[in-house]
Design a protein around this motif. Sequence first.
Motif, PDB file in Angstrom:
ATOM      1  N   THR A 144      68.216  23.519 -78.507  1.00  0.00           N
ATOM      2  CA  THR A 144      67.394  24.696 -78.781  1.00  0.00           C
ATOM      3  C   THR A 144      66.463  24.385 -79.942  1.00  0.00           C
ATOM      4  N   GLY A 145      65.181  24.668 -79.755  1.00  0.00           N
ATOM      5  CA  GLY A 145      64.166  24.283 -80.721  1.00  0.00           C
ATOM      6  C   GLY A 145      64.439  24.714 -82.148  1.00  0.00           C
ATOM      7  N   ARG A 146      64.648  26.002 -82.357  1.00  0.00           N
ATOM      8  CA  ARG A 146      64.817  26.508 -83.720  1.00  0.00           C
ATOM      9  C   ARG A 146      66.126  26.063 -84.352  1.00  0.00           C
ATOM     10  N   LEU A 147      67.110  25.710 -83.537  1.00  0.00           N
ATOM     11  CA  LEU A 147      68.407  25.281 -84.062  1.00  0.00           C
ATOM     12  C   LEU A 147      68.472  23.772 -84.261  1.00  0.00           C
ATOM     13  N   ASP A 148      68.024  23.010 -83.291  1.00  0.00           N
ATOM     14  CA  ASP A 148      68.194  21.555 -83.320  1.00  0.00           C
ATOM     15  C   ASP A 148      67.019  20.799 -83.922  1.00  0.00           C
ATOM     16  N   PHE A 149      65.796  21.319 -83.762  1.00  0.00           N
ATOM     17  CA  PHE A 149      64.618  20.583 -84.226  1.00  0.00           C
ATOM     18  C   PHE A 149      63.637  21.513 -84.941  1.00  0.00           C
ATOM     19  N   PRO A 150      64.036  22.093 -86.087  1.00  0.00           N
ATOM     20  CA  PRO A 150      63.184  23.121 -86.708  1.00  0.00           C
ATOM     21  C   PRO A 150      62.087  22.599 -87.644  1.00  0.00           C
ATOM     22  N   THR A 168      72.935   7.351 -74.760  1.00  0.00           N
ATOM     23  CA  THR A 168      74.388   7.529 -74.700  1.00  0.00           C
ATOM     24  C   THR A 168      74.790   8.370 -73.496  1.00  0.00           C
ATOM     25  N   GLY A 169      74.042   9.452 -73.253  1.00  0.00           N
ATOM     26  CA  GLY A 169      74.362  10.343 -72.146  1.00  0.00           C
ATOM     27  C   GLY A 169      74.252   9.654 -70.796  1.00  0.00           C
ATOM     28  N   ILE A 170      73.182   8.894 -70.599  1.00  0.00           N
ATOM     29  CA  ILE A 170      72.996   8.213 -69.318  1.00  0.00           C
ATOM     30  C   ILE A 170      73.962   7.047 -69.166  1.00  0.00           C
ATOM     31  N   THR A 171      74.327   6.411 -70.274  1.00  0.00           N
ATOM     32  CA  THR A 171      75.361   5.379 -70.220  1.00  0.00           C
ATOM     33  C   THR A 171      76.685   5.986 -69.764  1.00  0.00           C
ATOM     34  N   ASP A 172      76.999   7.166 -70.298  1.00  0.00           N
ATOM     35  CA  ASP A 172      78.230   7.876 -69.930  1.00  0.00           C
ATOM     36  C   ASP A 172      78.197   8.310 -68.477  1.00  0.00           C
ATOM     37  N   CYS A 173      77.027   8.824 -68.030  1.00  0.00           N
ATOM     38  CA  CYS A 173      76.894   9.273 -66.645  1.00  0.00           C
ATOM     39  C   CYS A 173      75.425   9.282 -66.240  1.00  0.00           C
ATOM     40  N   PRO A 174      75.055   8.466 -65.271  1.00  0.00           N
ATOM     41  CA  PRO A 174      73.655   8.444 -64.830  1.00  0.00           C
ATOM     42  C   PRO A 174      73.151   9.793 -64.326  1.00  0.00           C
ATOM     43  N   ARG A 175      74.057  10.664 -63.847  1.00  0.00           N
ATOM     44  CA  ARG A 175      73.656  11.980 -63.337  1.00  0.00           C
ATOM     45  C   ARG A 175      73.702  13.042 -64.429  1.00  0.00           C
ATOM     46  N   SER A 176      73.286  12.711 -65.616  1.00  0.00           N
ATOM     47  CA  SER A 176      73.262  13.656 -66.729  1.00  0.00           C
ATOM     48  C   SER A 176      72.083  14.615 -66.613  1.00  0.00           C
ATOM     49  N   LEU A 177      72.261  15.812 -67.185  1.00  0.00           N
ATOM     50  CA  LEU A 177      71.208  16.829 -67.236  1.00  0.00           C
ATOM     51  C   LEU A 177      70.887  17.124 -68.693  1.00  0.00           C
ATOM     52  N   PHE A 178      69.613  17.066 -69.048  1.00  0.00           N
ATOM     53  CA  PHE A 178      69.153  17.349 -70.410  1.00  0.00           C
ATOM     54  C   PHE A 178      68.225  18.560 -70.368  1.00  0.00           C
ATOM     55  N   ILE A 179      68.572  19.608 -71.130  1.00  0.00           N
ATOM     56  CA  ILE A 179      67.781  20.831 -71.176  1.00  0.00           C
ATOM     57  C   ILE A 179      67.271  21.030 -72.602  1.00  0.00           C
ATOM     58  N   PHE A 180      65.971  21.162 -72.750  1.00  0.00           N
ATOM     59  CA  PHE A 180      65.356  21.400 -74.055  1.00  0.00           C
ATOM     60  C   PHE A 180      64.718  22.792 -74.029  1.00  0.00           C
ATOM     61  N   ASP A 181      65.343  23.731 -74.730  1.00  0.00           N
ATOM     62  CA  ASP A 181      64.862  25.110 -74.777  1.00  0.00           C
ATOM     63  C   ASP A 181      63.992  25.317 -76.016  1.00  0.00           C
ATOM     64  N   GLU A 182      63.103  26.303 -75.935  1.00  0.00           N
ATOM     65  CA  GLU A 182      62.198  26.651 -77.040  1.00  0.00           C
ATOM     66  C   GLU A 182      61.310  25.476 -77.437  1.00  0.00           C
ATOM     67  N   VAL A 183      60.740  24.811 -76.461  1.00  0.00           N
ATOM     68  CA  VAL A 183      59.830  23.703 -76.745  1.00  0.00           C
ATOM     69  C   VAL A 183      58.665  24.168 -77.612  1.00  0.00           C
TER      70      VAL A 183
END
Length: 347
Positions: A144-150, A168-183
Motif C-alpha cells: 500500500t502506497g501510503r504505508l509501504d512507500f510514503p 525472492t517471491g518468484i524464487t519461492d513460487c513462479p506463480r506469485s501475485l504482486f499487488i501494488f495499491d495506491e500507486v
Amino acid sequence: MHFTPMLYISLYFLALSFKDVICFFDPVSLTVGVGVGLGALTGFGVLKDQTYCRLTECCNERSIPGDVYKLKVMIQKRLFGQHIVKQQLISALEAHFNPRSSSRKPLVMSFHGTPGTGKNFVADMIAEALYEKGIKSRFVHKYTGRLDFPLQKIVGSYNERIYNDVVTGITDCPRSLFIFDEVDKMPAGVFESLASLVDYNALPNKLDGSKAIFIFLSNLAGVQISDQLAKMLKNGELRENIKLSSFERILQKASYNLEGGFKKAGLIEQHVIDHFIPFLPLEKQHVHQCISAEFNKWDRRPQEQVIEDMLKKVITYDREHGLFSTAGCKTIEKKVATEVWIEKRLT
C-alpha cells in the motif's frame, strides 16, 4: 496406497526432512549417473504432495488452482457497472493460464478509477479465485502506497526492497501475485528496479518470471475517465457499448504525466504494462445493485423503499457532470450491515 492419519503425520516429518531436496531438484535434469534415480525423485515429489503439501501451502495446483472460471462467476455476481473490466480481465487471465502460452514475461495490469469503483475489490477476488488461501496466501504480496512507500527521499531504498521482494517471491513460487495499491500516493521513481525485472527474461539467476502476475491499483486518471465517459454518454452512446479503446491512451498518458509512482516511469516507457483497465464511475443504478447484493449476503430482501432511502444517504453526485456517485459503492457494506443490525434489535 491408503493414507491413515498417523501415516500422514509420519510421512509429513519425513517429507519435511527432504523438503529442500524435493523443492529445488528437478527430476528431469538429473540422471542416475549422479547417484539419484529419477524414480526416487519422482517418489519424493509424490510423497511431498501427499504429506507436506496437504498440511501446508505449496507452489502447486492444489494451493494455486488458478480458477479463472470461479473468478468469472464471482465478478458476474458481485461487480456492477464494469463491463470493460469483465471483458478484459477474464480474457487476460485465461490467456495467461493457458498451458500453450508462449509469453516470456509476466502478466502486468494497471487498474484505474475513482474511489469505490471496485479496484481493490477485484484485486482481492483475483487472489481468492487463483489461490486456495486467497489474499492470505504467502504467494500473494500486497503493498500500500501510503504505508509501504510514503517518502520521496528514500525512494532508492524502496527500489531495493521491491527488487529483493520480487526476486525472492518468484524464487519461492513462479506463480506469485504482486499487488501494488495506491500507486498515485507513491513517490515517482519507486518502480524503476521493477521495470527491468518484469521485462523479457530480465530476472537474475535464470529465474522464469513469465508465470507471475503484477497488478497496480490507482486513482490516477479517475477524473479523465469520468470526463470521457460523460462525454460519450451525452453524445448518445450506450454505456455497455463503450470499448476499452476509448480509454487506454488516456490512462497511459495520465499515468506517465501525473504525480505518483508512474510519473515518467520505465514501466510505461518500456511498454511493460500489458493492460490499462478503466473502472468506470458508478451511476445510481449501479449503487442500487451494490446495496441489493449486500442485503442478499445477509439473506435479506428489503422493500424498494428501504433501498431508495439508503441511496439518498450514500450517494453524492460529482459536481462536474452530476451523473456519477463520488464514493461509488465504497461505504455500502458497512451501511447495510448497520441497517441489518438495527432491524435485528427491533425484532
